[in-house]
Design an enzyme around this catalytic site. Structure first.
Site, short mmCIF file in Angstrom:
data_model
loop_
_atom_site.label_atom_id
_atom_site.label_comp_id
_atom_site.label_asym_id
_atom_site.label_seq_id
_atom_site.Cartn_x
_atom_site.Cartn_y
_atom_site.Cartn_z
N ARG A 35 -23.46 2.78 22.30
CA ARG A 35 -22.13 3.39 22.26
C ARG A 35 -22.05 4.53 21.26
O ARG A 35 -21.23 5.43 21.40
CB ARG A 35 -21.07 2.32 22.02
CG ARG A 35 -20.90 1.40 23.25
CD ARG A 35 -20.12 0.14 22.96
NE ARG A 35 -20.63 -0.65 21.87
CZ ARG A 35 -21.64 -1.51 21.97
NH1 ARG A 35 -22.25 -1.69 23.12
NH2 ARG A 35 -22.05 -2.21 20.93
N GLU A 80 -26.59 -9.56 13.40
CA GLU A 80 -25.86 -10.81 13.18
C GLU A 80 -26.30 -11.89 14.16
O GLU A 80 -26.03 -13.06 13.96
CB GLU A 80 -24.35 -10.60 13.23
CG GLU A 80 -23.82 -9.95 14.47
CD GLU A 80 -23.69 -8.45 14.40
OE1 GLU A 80 -22.71 -7.92 14.95
OE2 GLU A 80 -24.58 -7.78 13.85
#
Length: 171
Positions: free
Chosen positions: A58, A95
């Site tokens: 993105r 993460e």
């Protein structure tokens, strides 16, 4: 900037359980809001920029129009294995796993002033790896710009010493 909050869609449990994904596609689909975001990011840049580095995927969508607005080149920071020929790479923790990014070092002139852009600043791992990779290739990273920052994940902690600009912060 309130419009960003309205247009960024929250997707629970994506790409895995426990992750709240921020989907910027509705924002990109709104021509007026997208233009406002690009203008805002470009308008906040301090000084000249030679390259705008967009992190896959993105970040590409934000980096290219910001680069055009700034009169700079665009540099895609790709996931491992996506670029042909000699590459420089950097591995880092996410993460929810690990990843490696790559660039063509020949596209980064020594001393190039580079702005790094991505949609979300979360844990800071991707951004820190991008900065390290660019610096290793001879770039001067002049700042980092993000559409949304997830403050609770403390991604800024990995980017100490770098100018960081965020359009919307989420606790």
């Amino acid at each position: 900037m309130r419009r960003i909050d309205e247009l960024v869609r929250l997707v629970p449990d994506y790409p895995q359980p426990g992750i709240l994904f921020r989907d910027i596609m509705p924002l990109l689909a709104d021509a007026s809001a997208f233009a406002d975001v690009i203008g805002e990011i470009a308008g906040r840049v301090d000084g000249p920029v030679d390259l705008v580095a967009g992190m896959e995927a993105r970040g590409f969508l934000l980096a290219a129009p910001v680069a055009v607005a700034l009169g700079a080149g665009v540099l895609p920071v790709r996931k491992a294995g996506k670029l042909p020929g000699p590459t420089a790479s950097e591995s880092y923790e996410l993460e929810y796993g690990t990843a490696t990014i790559e660039i063509h070092p020949a596209t980064v002139p020594d001393g190039a002033r580079v702005l790094v852009i991505d949609d979300v600043l979360a844990t800071g791992g991707t951004a820190a790896a991008t900065v390290a990779l660019l610096q290793r290739c001879g770039a001067d990273v002049v700042g980092l710009s993000f559409l949304v920052e997830l403050e609770a994940l403390r991604g800024r902690d990995l980017l100490t010493g770098h100018a960081i600009d965020v359009l919307v912060s989420v606790p």
